[in-house]
Write a protein that holds these residues in place. Structure first.
Motif, PDB file in Angstrom:
ATOM      1  N   ASP A  90       0.832  -1.200   0.000  1.00 28.39           N
ATOM      2  CA  ASP A  90       0.000   0.000   0.000  1.00 28.39           C
ATOM      3  C   ASP A  90       0.874   1.260   0.000  1.00 28.39           C
ATOM      4  O   ASP A  90       2.099   1.197   0.185  1.00 28.39           O
ATOM      5  CB  ASP A  90      -0.987  -0.008   1.167  1.00 28.39           C
ATOM      6  CG  ASP A  90      -0.335  -0.033   2.536  1.00 28.39           C
ATOM      7  OD1 ASP A  90       0.686   0.646   2.731  1.00 28.39           O
ATOM      8  OD2 ASP A  90      -0.854  -0.738   3.421  1.00 28.39           O
ATOM      9  N   CYS A  91       0.227   2.399  -0.226  1.00 28.69           N
ATOM     10  CA  CYS A  91       0.961   3.661  -0.371  1.00 28.69           C
ATOM     11  C   CYS A  91       1.719   4.020   0.899  1.00 28.69           C
ATOM     12  O   CYS A  91       2.849   4.501   0.848  1.00 28.69           O
ATOM     13  CB  CYS A  91      -0.002   4.784  -0.738  1.00 28.69           C
ATOM     14  SG  CYS A  91      -0.772   4.607  -2.365  1.00 28.69           S
ATOM     15  N   GLY A  92       1.094   3.759   2.055  1.00 33.37           N
ATOM     16  CA  GLY A  92       1.759   4.057   3.309  1.00 33.37           C
ATOM     17  C   GLY A  92       3.037   3.251   3.492  1.00 33.37           C
ATOM     18  O   GLY A  92       4.053   3.784   3.954  1.00 33.37           O
ATOM     19  N   ARG A  96       6.962   4.544   3.852  1.00 34.86           N
ATOM     20  CA  ARG A  96       7.835   4.181   4.969  1.00 34.86           C
ATOM     21  C   ARG A  96       9.107   3.511   4.486  1.00 34.86           C
ATOM     22  O   ARG A  96      10.171   3.647   5.106  1.00 34.86           O
ATOM     23  CB  ARG A  96       7.085   3.282   5.946  1.00 34.86           C
ATOM     24  CG  ARG A  96       6.013   4.027   6.758  1.00 34.86           C
ATOM     25  CD  ARG A  96       5.423   3.163   7.841  1.00 34.86           C
ATOM     26  NE  ARG A  96       4.579   2.101   7.314  1.00 34.86           N
ATOM     27  CZ  ARG A  96       3.293   2.253   7.015  1.00 34.86           C
ATOM     28  NH1 ARG A  96       2.704   3.431   7.166  1.00 34.86           N
ATOM     29  NH2 ARG A  96       2.579   1.239   6.558  1.00 34.86           N
ATOM     30  N   SER A 104       4.416  13.320   4.479  1.00 30.28           N
ATOM     31  CA  SER A 104       3.048  12.812   4.548  1.00 30.28           C
ATOM     32  C   SER A 104       2.487  12.633   3.148  1.00 30.28           C
ATOM     33  O   SER A 104       2.837  13.368   2.221  1.00 30.28           O
ATOM     34  CB  SER A 104       2.184  13.801   5.338  1.00 30.28           C
ATOM     35  OG  SER A 104       0.815  13.536   5.164  1.00 30.28           O
ATOM     36  N   LEU A 105       1.606  11.647   2.999  1.00 31.64           N
ATOM     37  CA  LEU A 105       0.898  11.492   1.732  1.00 31.64           C
ATOM     38  C   LEU A 105       0.060  12.724   1.421  1.00 31.64           C
ATOM     39  O   LEU A 105      -0.162  13.063   0.260  1.00 31.64           O
ATOM     40  CB  LEU A 105       0.024  10.235   1.768  1.00 31.64           C
ATOM     41  CG  LEU A 105       0.774   8.898   1.781  1.00 31.64           C
ATOM     42  CD1 LEU A 105      -0.210   7.755   1.979  1.00 31.64           C
ATOM     43  CD2 LEU A 105       1.562   8.695   0.490  1.00 31.64           C
ATOM     44  N   ASP A 106      -0.378  13.406   2.465  1.00 32.23           N
ATOM     45  CA  ASP A 106      -1.123  14.657   2.267  1.00 32.23           C
ATOM     46  C   ASP A 106      -0.274  15.690   1.532  1.00 32.23           C
ATOM     47  O   ASP A 106      -0.797  16.521   0.786  1.00 32.23           O
ATOM     48  CB  ASP A 106      -1.565  15.238   3.610  1.00 32.23           C
ATOM     49  CG  ASP A 106      -2.651  14.401   4.280  1.00 32.23           C
ATOM     50  OD1 ASP A 106      -3.427  13.746   3.550  1.00 32.23           O
ATOM     51  OD2 ASP A 106      -2.716  14.405   5.516  1.00 32.23           O
ATOM     52  N   CYS A 113      -5.053   7.753   0.841  1.00 33.22           N
ATOM     53  CA  CYS A 113      -4.585   6.595   0.049  1.00 33.22           C
ATOM     54  C   CYS A 113      -3.644   5.694   0.833  1.00 33.22           C
ATOM     55  O   CYS A 113      -3.000   4.823   0.241  1.00 33.22           O
ATOM     56  CB  CYS A 113      -3.878   7.081  -1.219  1.00 33.22           C
ATOM     57  SG  CYS A 113      -4.934   7.972  -2.364  1.00 33.22           S
ATOM     58  N   GLU A 114      -3.546   5.890   2.133  1.00 32.93           N
ATOM     59  CA  GLU A 114      -2.609   5.157   2.974  1.00 32.93           C
ATOM     60  C   GLU A 114      -2.672   3.646   2.740  1.00 32.93           C
ATOM     61  O   GLU A 114      -1.636   2.985   2.599  1.00 32.93           O
ATOM     62  CB  GLU A 114      -2.919   5.464   4.454  1.00 32.93           C
ATOM     63  CG  GLU A 114      -2.137   4.632   5.459  1.00 32.93           C
ATOM     64  CD  GLU A 114      -0.756   5.173   5.760  1.00 32.93           C
ATOM     65  OE1 GLU A 114       0.058   4.396   6.295  1.00 32.93           O
ATOM     66  OE2 GLU A 114      -0.500   6.349   5.461  1.00 32.93           O
ATOM     67  N   ARG A 115      -3.873   3.072   2.654  1.00 34.24           N
ATOM     68  CA  ARG A 115      -4.011   1.620   2.553  1.00 34.24           C
ATOM     69  C   ARG A 115      -4.336   1.148   1.137  1.00 34.24           C
ATOM     70  O   ARG A 115      -4.612  -0.035   0.922  1.00 34.24           O
ATOM     71  CB  ARG A 115      -5.072   1.124   3.536  1.00 34.24           C
ATOM     72  CG  ARG A 115      -4.716   1.430   4.982  1.00 34.24           C
ATOM     73  CD  ARG A 115      -5.546   0.645   5.973  1.00 34.24           C
ATOM     74  NE  ARG A 115      -5.160   0.906   7.337  1.00 34.24           N
ATOM     75  CZ  ARG A 115      -4.107   0.351   7.941  1.00 34.24           C
ATOM     76  NH1 ARG A 115      -3.344  -0.498   7.285  1.00 34.24           N
ATOM     77  NH2 ARG A 115      -3.830   0.648   9.210  1.00 34.24           N
TER      78      ARG A 115
END
Length: 219
Positions: A90-92, A96, A104-106, A113-115
């Motif tokens: 996933d994007c998170g 990492r 941050s993805l923000d 979209c973290e997961r």
């Protein structure tokens, strides 16, 4: 700061890069027609290709013989023409894996979209995620290989906003001339592997030799 001093790369009878010297200390774009040697020069800077002659210095340290992993640990980040992501993660998790910086993805317009698996993102958002991953490594210099390629207007505008907020020197290879003019402080033009011209975007836009090279060339 990244310095390329007299870099050359010969493949058999082809001289892909011919004695190029440049210093990257701000927003620096590298342009030129197809086959000018732009991607090869970026690979030389990143350590993916070894030079036939010349040197690469990162903050004054000679890294010419260092591979891409060593250069990355010393602070040289990069993205690729085709985003280099772990599509099944996933994007998170991708973020990492990028490193230790508090990115941050923000920050790149990917909030929420973290997961979501990276492979499920549309092309433009994959590019933005790769930029975020590169920034997560806390680079001291960032190399970007055609980041605006294939982006729609919205993603292109978002990418431009993200890159303008980057506080480290950037060397950008790009065909999108409007994107280059909107972003770069310095533009260097390659032609047949050699440095043709370097200056501000407005200076390059008015250069007769650059115009002659681009006229009728495949870009």
């Amino acid at each position: 700061m990244l310095e390329l001093r007299g870099l050359s790369r010969v493949f058999g009878s082809l001289t892909a890069v011919d004695g190029v010297s440049l210093t990257v200390s701000s927003r620096h774009a590298l342009i030129g027609p197809n086959g000018a040697g732009k991607s090869t020069l970026l690979h030389l800077a990143a350590g993916n290709v070894r030079p036939s002659a010349g040197r690469v210095l990162l903050d004054g340290r000679d890294v010419t013989r260092a591979g891409p992993g060593r250069r990355a640990r010393l602070g040289l980040g990069r993205t690729f023409q085709t985003p280099a992501l772990v599509d099944s993660a996933d994007c998170g998790t991708n973020l990492r894996l990028g490193g230790r910086a508090p990115v941050s993805l923000d920050d790149v317009g990917l909030g929420g979209c973290e997961r979501l698996p990276a492979g499920a993102l549309p092309h433009g958002r994959r590019r933005l995620l790769e930029v975020a991953v590169a920034l997560a490594g806390a680079p001291r210099v960032l190399l970007l290989d055609e980041p605006a390629a294939g982006l729609g207007d919205d993603d292109r505008a978002l990418l431009l906003s993200v890159l303008r907020a980057v506080e480290v020197p950037v060397l950008l290879v790009e065909h999108d001339q409007a994107f280059v003019r909107a972003y770069a402080d310095t533009v260097t033009v390659l032609h047949q592997g050699a440095l043709l011209a370097s200056g501000t975007p407005s200076t390059i836009a008015a250069d007769a030799d650059v115009a002659a090279v681009y006229q009728g060339a495949a870009c």
